[in-house]
Design an enzyme around this catalytic site. Structure first.
Site, PDB file in Angstrom:
ATOM      1  N   ASP A  49      70.505  98.896 -68.976  1.00  0.00           N
ATOM      2  CA  ASP A  49      69.764 100.095 -68.549  1.00  0.00           C
ATOM      3  C   ASP A  49      70.242 100.545 -67.166  1.00  0.00           C
ATOM      4  OD1 ASP A  49      68.635  98.038 -67.114  1.00  0.00           O
ATOM      5  OD2 ASP A  49      66.556  98.600 -67.540  1.00  0.00           O
ATOM      6  N   SER A  50      71.170  99.788 -66.556  1.00  0.00           N
ATOM      7  CA  SER A  50      71.855 100.256 -65.346  1.00  0.00           C
ATOM      8  C   SER A  50      72.584 101.566 -65.622  1.00  0.00           C
ATOM      9  CB  SER A  50      72.851  99.194 -64.857  1.00  0.00           C
ATOM     10  OG  SER A  50      73.698  98.789 -65.903  1.00  0.00           O
ATOM     11  N   ASP A  88      70.008  96.516 -73.710  1.00  0.00           N
ATOM     12  CA  ASP A  88      68.803  96.358 -72.886  1.00  0.00           C
ATOM     13  C   ASP A  88      67.625  97.106 -73.483  1.00  0.00           C
ATOM     14  OD1 ASP A  88      68.587  94.813 -70.608  1.00  0.00           O
ATOM     15  OD2 ASP A  88      69.653  96.246 -69.330  1.00  0.00           O
ATOM     16  N   GLU A 120      63.470  92.019 -69.562  1.00  0.00           N
ATOM     17  CA  GLU A 120      63.168  91.403 -68.264  1.00  0.00           C
ATOM     18  C   GLU A 120      61.806  90.719 -68.304  1.00  0.00           C
ATOM     19  OE1 GLU A 120      63.603  94.170 -65.015  1.00  0.00           O
ATOM     20  OE2 GLU A 120      65.590  94.820 -65.690  1.00  0.00           O
ATOM     21  N   GLU A 187      69.337  87.046 -62.010  1.00  0.00           N
ATOM     22  CA  GLU A 187      69.832  88.084 -61.089  1.00  0.00           C
ATOM     23  C   GLU A 187      69.306  87.845 -59.679  1.00  0.00           C
ATOM     24  OE1 GLU A 187      69.633  92.190 -62.327  1.00  0.00           O
ATOM     25  OE2 GLU A 187      70.227  92.899 -60.334  1.00  0.00           O
TER      26      GLU A 187
HETATM   27  O1  KIV Z   1      71.236  96.767 -66.701  1.00  0.00           O
HETATM   28  C1  KIV Z   1      72.165  95.975 -66.468  1.00  0.00           C
HETATM   29  O2  KIV Z   1      73.334  96.369 -66.378  1.00  0.00           O
HETATM   30  C2  KIV Z   1      71.841  94.564 -66.329  1.00  0.00           C
HETATM   31  C3  KIV Z   1      72.908  93.593 -65.941  1.00  0.00           C
HETATM   32  C4  KIV Z   1      73.658  93.936 -64.744  1.00  0.00           C
HETATM   33  C5  KIV Z   1      72.454  92.195 -65.963  1.00  0.00           C
HETATM   34  O3  KIV Z   1      70.728  94.198 -66.546  1.00  0.00           O
END
Ligand code: KIV
Length: 274
Positions: A49-50, A88, A120, A187
């Site tokens: 979700d980044s 995610d 998460e 993390e």
């Molecule tokens: O959303 C993401 O990219 C992540 C990773 C960097 C672990 O959760």
């Protein structure tokens, strides 16, 4: 040309077996083009979700919704990754109840062909993880610094510096392991605690800002490629793409302005068609 040989599809079981073996490699991908480039080199591709901060310009992952995750996951799926393909669960898609989590996680698997989902939370999400796993949905857990919780935790803070945080982290790690997660992202965790947790639990840990003690490592691909101005301490810029793109675009702009692009060789003549 890549020197990496084709290999068979990586499964959740393969990743589970990497505990205490050679470190395994994970990266984020949001598009088919990037997935195609990364896939031969990695064990796990995560549609994180980044994507909200990296591609969509948000200042956190909180605004990201199911529609965006499905869009990007479908794109990555078109690259047919051999690596384990994890998506995610965005903020708001799983926290309310295990039923809600199952509805959304099953949608992710059905619509994108993903192998697993990531969510998460530790102790608070253990029941949900168990519910999903018992119903056939493999789960990668994510504890420590939880970007979806920054409004509640007061920002992007490294975790494990106090005894209370260490105890909470150990409890989270035990809870997701016991609930049946096949791996867990740590993390922003201080090295001694990451090392201790990695030794303490049976599933592989995947570090991001959590030291080489973890069983695997993950980074946001655009970070390692050097696409951002700011480089956090835990990131190594393996390339300087921001500077490369800047120079290339400046050259292109100058060539257009001086009528040096396109050149004769780049123009279609109407005689012999080449
Ligand atoms: O959303 C993401 O990219 C992540 C990773 C960097 C672990 O959760």
């Amino acid at each position: 040309m890549s020197s990496v040989r084709p290999r068979r599809k990586t499964s959740v079981t393969d990743i589970r077996r990497r505990k205490d073996g050679d470190p395994f490699v994970c990266l984020t991908a949001y598009t088919a083009m990037m997935a195609e480039i990364l896939d031969p080199h990695v064990d796990v591709l995560l549609v994180g979700d980044s994507v909200g901060t990296v591609l969509h310009g948000h200042d956190s992952t909180i605004p990201v919704g199911m529609d965006e995750m499905l869009l990007h996951a479908r794109s990555v799926a078109r690259a047919n990754p051999n690596s384990l393909f994890v998506v995610d669960m965005p903020f708001g898609s799983y926290e309310a109840s295990a039923d809600v989590a199952f509805k959304n996680a099953s949608l992710v698997l059905k619509e994108t062909g993903a192998d697993a989902v990531k969510l998460e939370g530790g102790v608070t999400q253990a029941d949900t993880i168990r519910f999903l796993v018992e119903r056939g949905i493999p789960v990668m857990a994510h504890i420590g610094l939880r970007p979806q919780a920054v409004r509640a935790t007061g920002g992007y803070r490294i975790v494990g510096k106090t005894q209370e945080e260490c105890d909470a982290l150990r409890a989270d790690a035990d809870a997701v392991d016991a609930a049946g997660a096949f791996s867990v992202v740590l993390e922003g965790v201080v090295e001694p605690v990451a090392r201790e947790i990695t030794a303490q639990i049976d599933i592989p840990t995947i570090g991001i800002g959590a030291s080489p003690a973890c069983d695997g490592q993950i980074l946001v691909t655009e970070d390692l490629l050097g696409m951002f101005d700011r480089t956090p301490k835990f990131v190594r810029r393996f390339a300087q793409l921001r500077e490369t793109i800047d120079a290339a675009v400046a050259d292109y702009a100058a060539a257009v302005r001086k009528r040096q692009f396109p050149s004769d060789a780049e123009v279609y003549a109407n005689d012999n068609g080449d």
